[in-house]
Write a protein that holds these residues in place. Structure first.
Motif, PDB file in Angstrom:
ATOM      1  N   GLU A  50      28.595  21.883 -17.528  1.00  0.00           N
ATOM      2  CA  GLU A  50      28.868  22.647 -18.753  1.00  0.00           C
ATOM      3  C   GLU A  50      30.044  22.062 -19.539  1.00  0.00           C
ATOM      4  O   GLU A  50      30.313  22.482 -20.660  1.00  0.00           O
ATOM      5  CB  GLU A  50      29.237  24.096 -18.403  1.00  0.00           C
ATOM      6  N   ILE A  51      30.789  21.157 -18.916  1.00  0.00           N
ATOM      7  CA  ILE A  51      32.034  20.677 -19.514  1.00  0.00           C
ATOM      8  C   ILE A  51      31.947  19.205 -19.934  1.00  0.00           C
ATOM      9  O   ILE A  51      32.353  18.837 -21.029  1.00  0.00           O
ATOM     10  CB  ILE A  51      33.207  20.885 -18.518  1.00  0.00           C
ATOM     11  N   LEU A  83      38.230  22.822 -31.271  1.00  0.00           N
ATOM     12  CA  LEU A  83      38.493  24.247 -31.523  1.00  0.00           C
ATOM     13  C   LEU A  83      38.754  24.996 -30.225  1.00  0.00           C
ATOM     14  O   LEU A  83      38.978  26.196 -30.223  1.00  0.00           O
ATOM     15  CB  LEU A  83      37.297  24.880 -32.236  1.00  0.00           C
ATOM     16  N   SER A  84      38.722  24.266 -29.119  1.00  0.00           N
ATOM     17  CA  SER A  84      38.884  24.888 -27.811  1.00  0.00           C
ATOM     18  C   SER A  84      40.285  25.475 -27.646  1.00  0.00           C
ATOM     19  O   SER A  84      41.238  25.057 -28.288  1.00  0.00           O
ATOM     20  CB  SER A  84      38.628  23.817 -26.756  1.00  0.00           C
ATOM     21  N   MET A  85      40.425  26.460 -26.773  1.00  0.00           N
ATOM     22  CA  MET A  85      41.736  27.034 -26.455  1.00  0.00           C
ATOM     23  C   MET A  85      42.640  25.970 -25.842  1.00  0.00           C
ATOM     24  O   MET A  85      43.794  25.839 -26.192  1.00  0.00           O
ATOM     25  CB  MET A  85      41.582  28.134 -25.397  1.00  0.00           C
ATOM     26  N   ASP A  86      42.097  25.252 -24.850  1.00  0.00           N
ATOM     27  CA  ASP A  86      42.861  24.219 -24.150  1.00  0.00           C
ATOM     28  C   ASP A  86      42.385  22.874 -24.696  1.00  0.00           C
ATOM     29  O   ASP A  86      41.496  22.252 -24.138  1.00  0.00           O
ATOM     30  CB  ASP A  86      42.611  24.335 -22.643  1.00  0.00           C
ATOM     31  N   LEU A  92      41.584  21.807 -16.757  1.00  0.00           N
ATOM     32  CA  LEU A  92      40.291  21.486 -16.128  1.00  0.00           C
ATOM     33  C   LEU A  92      40.429  20.890 -14.734  1.00  0.00           C
ATOM     34  O   LEU A  92      39.442  20.808 -13.993  1.00  0.00           O
ATOM     35  CB  LEU A  92      39.479  20.563 -17.041  1.00  0.00           C
TER      36      LEU A  92
ATOM     37  N   VAL B 315      42.294  25.171 -39.592  1.00  0.00           N
ATOM     38  CA  VAL B 315      41.648  26.012 -38.589  1.00  0.00           C
ATOM     39  C   VAL B 315      42.119  27.439 -38.797  1.00  0.00           C
ATOM     40  O   VAL B 315      43.312  27.686 -38.995  1.00  0.00           O
ATOM     41  CB  VAL B 315      41.989  25.549 -37.160  1.00  0.00           C
ATOM     42  N   ARG B 350      33.643  29.266 -33.134  1.00  0.00           N
ATOM     43  CA  ARG B 350      33.806  29.266 -31.676  1.00  0.00           C
ATOM     44  C   ARG B 350      34.291  30.642 -31.232  1.00  0.00           C
ATOM     45  O   ARG B 350      35.255  31.175 -31.774  1.00  0.00           O
ATOM     46  CB  ARG B 350      34.818  28.192 -31.283  1.00  0.00           C
ATOM     47  N   ASP B 352      35.524  32.787 -27.915  1.00  0.00           N
ATOM     48  CA  ASP B 352      35.989  32.669 -26.531  1.00  0.00           C
ATOM     49  C   ASP B 352      36.381  34.037 -25.996  1.00  0.00           C
ATOM     50  O   ASP B 352      36.882  34.873 -26.737  1.00  0.00           O
ATOM     51  CB  ASP B 352      37.229  31.762 -26.467  1.00  0.00           C
ATOM     52  N   SER B 358      37.668  31.164 -21.426  1.00  0.00           N
ATOM     53  CA  SER B 358      38.167  30.520 -22.644  1.00  0.00           C
ATOM     54  C   SER B 358      38.711  29.119 -22.413  1.00  0.00           C
ATOM     55  O   SER B 358      38.521  28.243 -23.246  1.00  0.00           O
ATOM     56  CB  SER B 358      39.242  31.382 -23.308  1.00  0.00           C
ATOM     57  N   ARG B 361      35.847  26.862 -20.674  1.00  0.00           N
ATOM     58  CA  ARG B 361      34.659  26.965 -21.518  1.00  0.00           C
ATOM     59  C   ARG B 361      33.429  27.384 -20.706  1.00  0.00           C
ATOM     60  O   ARG B 361      32.297  27.248 -21.128  1.00  0.00           O
ATOM     61  CB  ARG B 361      34.379  25.647 -22.262  1.00  0.00           C
ATOM     62  N   ARG B 376      38.704  35.780 -28.777  1.00  0.00           N
ATOM     63  CA  ARG B 376      39.363  34.794 -29.630  1.00  0.00           C
ATOM     64  C   ARG B 376      38.283  34.085 -30.435  1.00  0.00           C
ATOM     65  O   ARG B 376      37.281  33.629 -29.884  1.00  0.00           O
ATOM     66  CB  ARG B 376      40.142  33.818 -28.753  1.00  0.00           C
ATOM     67  N   ALA B 378      37.566  31.125 -33.534  1.00  0.00           N
ATOM     68  CA  ALA B 378      38.172  30.005 -34.262  1.00  0.00           C
ATOM     69  C   ALA B 378      37.101  29.258 -35.028  1.00  0.00           C
ATOM     70  O   ALA B 378      35.939  29.212 -34.615  1.00  0.00           O
ATOM     71  CB  ALA B 378      38.861  29.048 -33.292  1.00  0.00           C
ATOM     72  N   ALA B 379      37.480  28.690 -36.173  1.00  0.00           N
ATOM     73  CA  ALA B 379      36.560  27.840 -36.928  1.00  0.00           C
ATOM     74  C   ALA B 379      37.340  26.914 -37.849  1.00  0.00           C
ATOM     75  O   ALA B 379      38.485  27.199 -38.216  1.00  0.00           O
ATOM     76  CB  ALA B 379      35.601  28.693 -37.760  1.00  0.00           C
ATOM     77  N   ASN B 380      36.731  25.808 -38.191  1.00  0.00           N
ATOM     78  CA  ASN B 380      37.304  24.872 -39.157  1.00  0.00           C
ATOM     79  C   ASN B 380      36.962  25.321 -40.570  1.00  0.00           C
ATOM     80  O   ASN B 380      35.901  25.900 -40.812  1.00  0.00           O
ATOM     81  CB  ASN B 380      36.703  23.476 -38.947  1.00  0.00           C
TER      82      ASN B 380
END
Lengths: 103, 437
Positions: A50-51, A83-86, A92, B315, B350, B352, B358, B361, B376, B378-380
């Motif tokens: 998934e990653i 756009l990910s949190m991390d 990971l 963002v 996105r 999360d 989050s 993923r 949470r 988020a978007a561009n």
């Protein structure tokens, strides 16, 4: 018996662009051959399906009794635009350590 | 033997470990590594607004604390805190020294800024497309090597301030200078690079970013000590830290840091060398002492890597929390509502669930109902007004969404993207400029 990598080894994650880099370092160097045998690139790819979207390359480092996994297309584009949190994927390493192997 | 200390591993790093190293570490050199890929693009952005700025935001704080100690203990400082404006940084240091009544010689190293030398034909490594396709290019900095620092070291400057020097090169340069190594002595350059790579993230070598309660306990992280290396004539080094500081150094912490960010441990590329980590030998020789030896080298790459910063829009983010019975389902419902309202306008939206999935993923194993969860989104967006819509929609879940939402927050930020290209070495000419008072 199944064991989590977390019980046998530690790991630190690094990033370069969209590439995730995961080390795997056994607490006991005697476990290095077991990790070489069980923690194959295919097995890691399956665990992190998934990653990690791209190829996983494994480097064996008997001098350090450690393995290095270089995972391509793994960070939603990379630290600066993800756009990910991390965005770095720093957390990971612990996703990796969730992997189970037969011991 | 020379002793090189590592007093900062990133721009925002703690201030006092460098002070402790300078005061008690009996150092010959103190290195402050403060420049990540994006940091220099942000610095260039500040310099565009004000030509006197563009150096590290914490430069004054760090120099204010360190300057008298460096002078008293005769420690030379090497840093990339010049960021997009090493000469401006040197001027600022002179200004501070004069105010303190301290005589100092500062060398600024320039030439890494190659924006003018790019013609748009260069290939962007990440996309395979020519650079001219990249609109809104903001900065272009070549990773320069230890050779760029050598004239500054030969000048007897007490402070050497540069921009985009490759991190390990900051540490390698004083080794080359002190021992008179030939830059073609591949194994010494590689071994010095290994030592530099270990030191470049400071506390990550001494137990920082390592602790895991009951599994990997690290003492006194609140007072983490930063590392130094005692480097011998062949590059063999012993990693240590100041007695009484927190953290520890052992085989495990050194292995984690050696492998950190090494995309190819058989050929780690820097402007100085192609270094092989698979020959490195580590040995614990005492409490908090690890000896590092055996790095082997192949010739340096023919080209230099250039880090390119570009504007890529904005963002927008919004967050809201749910807790107690059925919290997860209420958060999922909130996300579905946002998805339905925004998916057409923001195709990369996105969503999360903080507390579940989050940061990885996804999640592994069985999902247990969390007591509390934070949604949470988020978007561009191309502009800040559109980016603000994300947070506004999340906030509107208060009165339009599921029951019990609380703690909504909204954010808009500009995004600077980073990609890279390669440039022939001969196009990059570095210089030093000396200031003295």
């Amino acid at each position: 018996m199944k064991k989590k990598l977390y019980d046998l080894a530690h790991s630190r994650a690094g990033d370069k662009g969209n590439t995730l880099i995961l080390s795997l370092i056994p607490y006991d160097e005697a476990d290095y051959p077991l990790l070489c045998e069980k923690v194959t690139p295919d097995a890691v790819k399956h665990h992190l399906k998934e990653i990690v979207l791209g190829e996983i390359i494994r480097y064996e480092m008997p001098n350090l009794a450690s393995l290095q996994f270089v995972c391509h297309q793994a960070l939603l584009g990379g630290v600066t635009t993800s756009l990910s949190m991390d965005t770095h994927g720093k957390s990971l390493s612990y996703a990796f350590l969730q992997m189970e192997i037969e011991v | 033997m020379i002793r090189i200390g590592s007093g900062a591993g990133f721009s925002g790093d703690r201030l006092e470990p460098a002070v402790i190293l300078a005061e008690k570490g009996e150092l010959d050199y103190l290195v402050l590594e403060c420049l990540a890929e994006r940091t220099i693009a942000l610095a260039q952005q500040r310099k565009n607004r004000d030509p006197n700025s563009g150096y590290d935001p914490l430069l004054e704080k760090r120099i204010d604390l360190l300057l008298p100690i460096l002078k008293e203990k005769k420690i030379r400082l090497i840093t990339n805190m010049g960021a997009a404006n090493p000469i401006g940084a040197a001027k600022k240091i002179m200004e501070m020294a004069k105010r303190k009544g301290i005589h100092i010689k500062v060398a600024a190293v320039t030439g890494d800024d190659v924006l003018e030398h790019l013609d748009g034909q260069q290939e962007v490594l990440e996309t395979g497309k020519p650079l001219s396709k990249l609109s809104n290019l903001l900065s272009a900095n070549a990773y320069i090597g230890a050779d760029a620092l050598l004239p500054a070291l030969e000048s007897d400057a007490e402070i050497i301030i540069a921009g985009r020097v490759a991190d390990p090169s900051l540490f390698l340069a004083p080794m080359i200078y002190h021992y008179g190594w030939s830059v073609d002595d591949l194994d010494k350059i590689a071994q010095g690079t290994v030592v530099g790579h270990l030191l470049e993230c400071a506390g990550q070598l001494t137990g920082g970013y390592f602790a895991d309660p009951r599994k990997k306990e690290v003492p006194d992280l609140a007072r983490l000590g930063f590392p130094f290396a005692d480097v011998g004539p062949d590059g063999t080094a012993v990693i240590g830290k100041v007695e009484g500081t927190g953290g520890f150094i052992n085989l495990a912490t050194v292995k984690e840091q050696l492998l950190y960010e090494a995309t190819d441990p058989t050929g780690y590329l820097t402007p100085d060398i192609t270094a092989d980590f698979t020959t490195v030998r580590l040995r614990e020789i005492g409490s908090n002492q690890v000896e590092v030896s055996g790095g082997r080298g192949r010739p340096k790459p023919a080209t230099l890597k250039v880090s390119l910063g570009y504007h890529t829009g904005y963002v927008g983010e919004g967050e809201i929390s749910y807790a107690g019975p059925n919290a997860y389902s209420r958060a999922v419902l909130a996300g579905e509502i946002i998805q339905e309202r925004l998916k057409d306008q923001f195709p990369d939206l996105r969503i999360d669930h903080i507390g579940v999935s989050s940061v990885h993923r996804t999640y592994f194993g069985e999902l247990r109902e969390p007591y509390e969860i934070r949604l949470r989104v988020a978007a561009n967006a191309t502009d800040s007004e559109n980016a603000a819509i994300i947070g506004e929609e999340v906030e509107a879940l208060y009165t339009n969404g599921p029951a019990g939402g609380g703690g909504a927050r909204k954010y808009v930020r500009e995004v600077i993207g980073i990609v890279s290209t390669l440039i022939p070495r001969e196009k990059v000419q570095t210089q030093i400029s000396i200031q003295e008072c």
